[in-house]
Design a protein around this motif. Structure first.
Motif, PDB file in Angstrom:
ATOM      1  N   ARG A  52     -27.008 -11.273   2.020  1.00  0.00           N
ATOM      2  CA  ARG A  52     -27.752 -12.352   2.675  1.00  0.00           C
ATOM      3  C   ARG A  52     -27.494 -12.336   4.172  1.00  0.00           C
ATOM      4  O   ARG A  52     -26.377 -12.022   4.606  1.00  0.00           O
ATOM      5  N   ALA A  53     -28.528 -12.687   4.948  1.00  0.00           N
ATOM      6  CA  ALA A  53     -28.355 -12.875   6.396  1.00  0.00           C
ATOM      7  C   ALA A  53     -28.956 -14.215   6.770  1.00  0.00           C
ATOM      8  O   ALA A  53     -30.057 -14.554   6.324  1.00  0.00           O
ATOM      9  N   PHE A  54     -28.192 -14.998   7.570  1.00  0.00           N
ATOM     10  CA  PHE A  54     -28.716 -16.259   8.104  1.00  0.00           C
ATOM     11  C   PHE A  54     -28.951 -16.048   9.600  1.00  0.00           C
ATOM     12  O   PHE A  54     -28.065 -15.564  10.314  1.00  0.00           O
ATOM     13  N   CYS A 113     -22.977  -2.828   5.004  1.00  0.00           N
ATOM     14  CA  CYS A 113     -21.700  -3.551   4.859  1.00  0.00           C
ATOM     15  C   CYS A 113     -21.791  -4.516   3.678  1.00  0.00           C
ATOM     16  O   CYS A 113     -22.078  -5.700   3.888  1.00  0.00           O
ATOM     17  N   PRO A 114     -21.585  -4.028   2.456  1.00  0.00           N
ATOM     18  CA  PRO A 114     -21.666  -4.952   1.324  1.00  0.00           C
ATOM     19  C   PRO A 114     -20.614  -6.064   1.420  1.00  0.00           C
ATOM     20  O   PRO A 114     -19.444  -5.783   1.639  1.00  0.00           O
ATOM     21  N   THR A 150     -24.011 -12.672   6.273  1.00  0.00           N
ATOM     22  CA  THR A 150     -23.760 -12.419   7.683  1.00  0.00           C
ATOM     23  C   THR A 150     -24.533 -13.449   8.514  1.00  0.00           C
ATOM     24  O   THR A 150     -25.582 -13.942   8.071  1.00  0.00           O
ATOM     25  N   LEU A 151     -23.993 -13.797   9.678  1.00  0.00           N
ATOM     26  CA  LEU A 151     -24.674 -14.739  10.585  1.00  0.00           C
ATOM     27  C   LEU A 151     -25.201 -13.928  11.759  1.00  0.00           C
ATOM     28  O   LEU A 151     -24.424 -13.289  12.468  1.00  0.00           O
ATOM     29  N   ARG A 208     -15.737 -10.574   4.598  1.00  0.00           N
ATOM     30  CA  ARG A 208     -15.969 -11.636   3.594  1.00  0.00           C
ATOM     31  C   ARG A 208     -17.350 -12.264   3.747  1.00  0.00           C
ATOM     32  O   ARG A 208     -18.028 -12.543   2.776  1.00  0.00           O
ATOM     33  N   GLY A 209     -17.747 -12.489   5.003  1.00  0.00           N
ATOM     34  CA  GLY A 209     -18.999 -13.201   5.262  1.00  0.00           C
ATOM     35  C   GLY A 209     -18.836 -14.691   4.983  1.00  0.00           C
ATOM     36  O   GLY A 209     -17.726 -15.179   4.743  1.00  0.00           O
TER      37      GLY A 209
END
Ligand code: PML
Length: 245
Positions: free
Chosen positions: A220-222, A111-112, A117-118, A133-134
């Motif tokens: 990015r993932a948090f 999922c670009p 993403t959280l 959107r993220g």
């Protein structure tokens, strides 16, 4: 103080592609010079020439929050598989479950998004409301003296030191958020194969060969500790002005 932000994009076949972006926090007297720099930068990106450049200049009405720069370390791995083992070991050590890690990789691969993403650190569930959107890290600036010092150190390690500085600035703000346990970042630039993981526990760990060359994935993932107030967290990440020193 003023937040100055630039976004350059191009529309083809009715699809808008992000080309470049940059931002910082400045005194009123610097704005004129910074706008010129950002405009020039928008047209000098290897991804191509934009057909839209948006520069936002916004007065900061809140007090700047000061956060420390994460310490930096580079790990040289030989393949994405080796990189994955290292990432797993480090992220597991701060409480990121395997399921959360796999969920983060799946979002980044499939999922670009421009934003992050959280991911729930235990269940691996996605927590952001807007999944196209993220969450975008914004209102950030690294203090000039610190930037110059880091540039000297990074020049010998990366072909794109400016990219690294911007990533460290982002990671330092993200790590300062109490509910965020760690971050995983893979560049969406097909030629840039060094990524990073970051957390307040182990700092900013650069990892070479996190993906194969010419792979068109990134993001990015948090990793989030729950329960947590997601609206407050998103406000901090996107809107709270932060100076990284
Ligand atoms: C590094 O070299 O430290 C990794 C930087 C990744 C930045 C992500 C991006 O801007 O594409």
């Amino acid at each position: 103080m003023w937040s100055v932000r630039m976004r350059a994009s191009k529309k083809e076949n009715n699809i808008e592609t992000h080309i470049s972006g940059a931002e910082g926090i400045y005194d009123y007297s610097q704005i004129d010079r910074i706008i010129k720099q950002l405009f020039k930068r928008a047209f000098g990106h290897p991804k191509g020439k934009p057909d839209k450049v948006v520069i936002t200049v916004e007065k900061i009405k809140e007090e700047l929050h000061i956060v420390p720069t994460l310490p930096i370390k580079t790990f040289f791995t030989n393949s994405p598989e080796e990189a994955f083992s290292l990432i797993k070991e480090k992220l597991n050590s701060v409480g990121v479950s395997d399921i959360a890690l796999l969920s983060a990789f799946e979002v980044i691969r499939k999922c670009p998004m421009r934003g992050a993403t959280l991911i729930d650190v235990v269940t691996g569930d996605r927590l952001e409301k807007d999944k196209t959107r993220g969450v975008r890290v914004s209102r950030i600036h690294m203090e000039k003296g610190k930037r110059m010092k880091l540039l000297k150190h990074i020049k010998s390690l990366s072909s794109q030191p400016q990219r690294v500085i911007e990533a460290i600035t982002i990671a330092s703000k993200v790590a300062s958020c109490p509910e965020i346990i760690a971050e995983l970042c893979i560049s969406d630039n097909p030629d840039y194969t060094t990524g990073y993981i970051a957390s307040k526990n182990f700092g900013y760990l650069r990892i070479t060969n996190i993906k194969n060359k010419e792979e068109d994935i990134g993001g990015r993932a948090f990793f989030i500790k729950t329960p947590c107030n997601i609206e407050n967290l998103i406000y901090y990440i996107e809107k709270k002005p932060v100076l990284v020193i």
